[in-house]
Design an enzyme around this catalytic site. Structure first.
Site, PDB file in Angstrom:
ATOM      1  CE1 TYR A 154      -4.097   1.584  -0.181  1.00  0.00           C
ATOM      2  CE2 TYR A 154      -3.444   2.746   1.810  1.00  0.00           C
ATOM      3  CZ  TYR A 154      -4.298   2.600   0.739  1.00  0.00           C
ATOM      4  OH  TYR A 154      -5.356   3.448   0.580  1.00  0.00           O
ATOM      5  NE  ARG A 214      -8.599  13.092  -1.528  1.00  0.00           N
ATOM      6  CZ  ARG A 214      -7.888  12.599  -0.503  1.00  0.00           C
ATOM      7  NH1 ARG A 214      -6.655  12.978  -0.310  1.00  0.00           N
ATOM      8  NH2 ARG A 214      -8.436  11.715   0.326  1.00  0.00           N
ATOM      9  CE  LYS A 230      -7.025   1.309   3.493  1.00  0.00           C
ATOM     10  NZ  LYS A 230      -7.548   2.621   3.142  1.00  0.00           N
ATOM     11  CD  GLU A 279      -8.651   4.106   0.570  1.00  0.00           C
ATOM     12  OE1 GLU A 279      -7.510   4.530   0.849  1.00  0.00           O
ATOM     13  OE2 GLU A 279      -9.461   3.756   1.434  1.00  0.00           O
ATOM     14  CG  ASP A 280      -7.191   7.382  -2.282  1.00  0.00           C
ATOM     15  OD1 ASP A 280      -7.180   7.914  -1.156  1.00  0.00           O
ATOM     16  OD2 ASP A 280      -6.253   6.699  -2.707  1.00  0.00           O
ATOM     17  CG  ASP A 327      -9.264   4.214   5.636  1.00  0.00           C
ATOM     18  OD1 ASP A 327      -9.482   3.991   6.842  1.00  0.00           O
ATOM     19  OD2 ASP A 327      -8.132   4.192   5.143  1.00  0.00           O
ATOM     20  CG  ASP A 328      -9.360   8.724   1.883  1.00  0.00           C
ATOM     21  OD1 ASP A 328      -8.214   8.298   2.052  1.00  0.00           O
ATOM     22  OD2 ASP A 328     -10.061   8.396   0.912  1.00  0.00           O
ATOM     23  CB  ALA A 335     -10.319  25.944   8.791  1.00  0.00           C
ATOM     24  CG  ASN A 352       0.984  12.397   5.042  1.00  0.00           C
ATOM     25  OD1 ASN A 352       2.018  12.199   5.661  1.00  0.00           O
ATOM     26  ND2 ASN A 352      -0.150  11.796   5.338  1.00  0.00           N
TER      27      ASN A 352
END
Length: 631
Positions: free
Chosen positions: A179, A231, A249, A320-321, A343-344, A380, A510
């Site tokens: 991953y 994304r 995943k 996901e993403d 999950d994000d 924010a 990140n």
């Protein structure tokens, strides 16, 4: 193929009869009539000639078991052939099927039964020996992370059991290969790396057919990971090449929680791509058109969810993403319609909350003591506000009112402190989550400059700079989700160390190049006393006076395997905030006492299966408490 199976069966019968003739003694019928009758049946149809009872033997060695007078019934290999289903793979088909193939791990009996004797090397190697060989080859000097990813994919293509065995044994080293971050590099060139289809592709051209297409996947499904590739790991729009994310995943679901490999389904919603490089790539395997937008886009997602619900009503769907503008609306749209989570959004928030609980455990506090913490959140946007909103939910869960919990937060963005005086952009990501935090933070409306003698948070103006907010709010937890490198200056970090014996500092942005601070900067400013956790990997630090500061890193891998396992086993129809909070509280319980003393706020990934069991148990207990079991 049918004729080949019959020939293999005839050959196996012949060998079985011949070996039985050599194995059994010639026994007088008066002593063991049943055994002799069985022997007669076997020898009566054997191709080779057997000596008569009482006949003198010629020169040369006699039967292997001469003089033993065995008394037992025998089960021959030919019986196994007869009971095998006619559709059972045999011969080379076994070796070409990654589910059945064992490489050099077939025993002689298995080779006989499956018709593969001579088709594999003669020497037997156990699965442990095979793992050791592959691991040694993968770690030869000069081998890159991408080489290891391709090696693991090739292994999965030929021997799935060995693939998962190796992954489980070396999960700490291989999780970043299977991953993030390595899978991101693979996704960039997934069309060109494509070798063998995995999962299902639902494209914009398939609209109206999703329900029928679901039945092309023949096996039952427990977990689905779906992406639209918009994304991918901060790499942007990769379209259908996002399939690599779904595949990776689910490999971690299997390795981390023991989900059956045959009951997971990676999916991609190919609604086009706005990536010009992909649109101009002659080998791009996705739909070659711009992305669907508006209601057309949501219609595709809705059709997919309904098709899943029709085919596998009890399956868990993990989003996901998905790009920010769609992720939260999709979750809100379907959270009460199907067992699902993002999950994000939710997984990341749970990991941060688990880190806060872990830091509190290192301080000798209980989860309920979160109500005594003061949070300063920098950023924010949707990520920062998603985290703040979930921390707020945890505070309410442990006894505060919603208003009391909001009062424990200070939100700072690029314009400074967000207060009730802020004019919010209705279209900005995360604005709906930000609004109640802004309303609760009353700005000081006095004239002139801030009163330097007033050290209370009430003296903070709208747009106050970060350093001033830290000085007056005196937060116990400093969270960064701003993607602004170096935002946490030495001045700010030093103040955090002055206000708290062991401040909790979490630069979560990140990649590393966008982190708000480094572990070295935190250790220097706080003399190594801080409890540090980041979104990107940093080195552990030992200060000049010998104080050790552990550089923790949050990882969603702590959450989703156990969360998925628990929600499936308990039969929940919904993943509630209470279940997510239970998962967050369970994760630090896997930290050993000596680890907590060193400042470890997350357990080791090497223990992921034990962690997943604890998370799943906590999720199930909370689901039962809420009456969500047995849907």
């Amino acid at each position: 193929a049918h004729q080949m199976r019959r020939s293999a069966a005839d050959l196996t019968r012949h060998l079985a009869r011949r070996r039985a003739t050599e194995f059994l003694d010639v026994i007088p019928a008066s002593r063991f009539p049943k055994t002799t009758a069985l022997l007669g049946q076997v020898r009566g149809c054997a191709d080779d000639t057997s000596p008569k009872q009482g006949a003198e033997r010629g020169p040369g060695p006699g039967p292997l078991s001469t003089g033993w007078n065995r008394k037992h019934s025998c089960r021959f290999a030919e019986h196994d052939v007869q009971v095998m289903h006619s559709d059972t793979n045999r011969g080379i088909e076994v070796l070409l099927n990654p589910i059945y193939n064992k490489g050099t791990g077939f025993s002689i009996a298995e080779k006989e039964r499956l018709g593969i004797r001579g088709l594999t090397p003669p020497r037997y190697f156990s699965i442990e020996q095979q793992c050791a060989k592959i691991w040694e080859n993968m770690n030869e000097p000069g081998k890159t992370a991408m080489f290891k990813w391709r090696s693991m994919q090739a292994l999965q293509d030929r021997n799935e059991t060995l693939f998962y065995r190796l992954l489980v044994e070396h999960i700490e080293e291989l999780a970043p290969i299977i991953y993030t971050p390595t899978v991101g590099e693979a996704c960039l060139q997934y069309s060109r790396l494509f070798r063998r289809p995995r999962g299902m592709y639902f494209s914009a051209d398939d609209r109206g057919h999703f329900n029928a297409m679901m039945y092309n996947w023949k096996s039952d499904v427990n977990v689905i990971v779906v992406t639209d590739g918009s994304r991918v790991l901060g790499l942007g729009d990769l379209g259908a090449q996002g399939m690599g994310i779904s595949v990776g995943k689910l490999d971690l679901y299997v390795a981390g929680a023991g989900i059956e490999p045959g009951k997971v389904l990676p999916c991609v919603l190919d609604v086009g791509t706005d990536n010009e490089d992909l649109l101009n790539d002659p080998y791009y395997f996705g739909v070659n058109r711009k992305r669907l937008t508006g209601e057309e886009y949501y219609d595709v997602v809705d059709e997919f969810i309904q098709a899943v619900k029709n085919r596998w009503p009890n399956a868990l769907v993990q989003f996901e993403d998905f790009q920010t503008e769609h992720a939260m609306p999709i979750l809100r749209r379907h959270r009460d319609n199907v067992l699902c989570f993002n999950d994000d959004i939710q997984g990341t928030a749970v990991v941060v909350l688990a880190g806060v609980y872990g830091a509190m455990a290192a301080l000798g506090l209980q989860p309920a003591d979160i109500t005594k913490q003061t949070f300063l959140v920098c950023g924010a946007g949707s990520a920062g506000m998603g985290i703040a909103n979930f921390l707020h939910t945890a505070m309410v869960h442990h006894g505060l009112t919603s208003e009391e919990a909001h009062d424990r937060f200070f939100i700072v963005d690029k314009h400074g402190l967000v207060t009730d005086k802020r004019r919010l952009d209705k279209k900005a990501p995360g604005v709906e989550d930000l609004r109640p935090f802004a309303r609760s933070r009353k700005a000081w409306d006095g004239d002139g400059d801030d009163d330097d003698d007033d050290e209370s948070p009430e003296s903070l103006r709208e747009g106050a700079p970060l350093a001033t907010v830290v000085k007056l709010a005196k937060p116990t937890v400093l969270l960064g989700a701003s993607t602004v490198k170096g935002l946490f200056t030495d001045e700010i970090l030093t103040m955090m160390g002055e206000f708290n014996e062991r401040p909790i500092i979490m630069p979560l942005s990140n990649p590393t190049s966008r982190a708000e601070c480094t572990s070295k900067a935190v250790a220097k400013a706080t003399q190594g006393r801080a409890l540090f956790s980041s979104g990107s990997p940093f080195e552990h630090v030992t200060t000049d006076d010998g104080t050790y500061m552990h550089a923790n890193q949050g990882n969603n891998f702590y959450v989703f395997p156990g969360l998925g396992l628990g929600s499936i086993l308990v039969g929940s129809d919904h993943i509630s905030d209470g279940m997510l909070n239970a998962a967050a509280e369970a994760i630090p319980r896997s930290i050993p006492a000596e680890g907590a003393k060193r400042g470890e706020i997350y357990p080791r990934i090497a223990n992921i299966r034990d962690i997943s069991v604890k998370v799943a148990s906590a999720v199930m207990r909370q689901a039962v408490k809420e009456g969500r079991e047995g849907r």
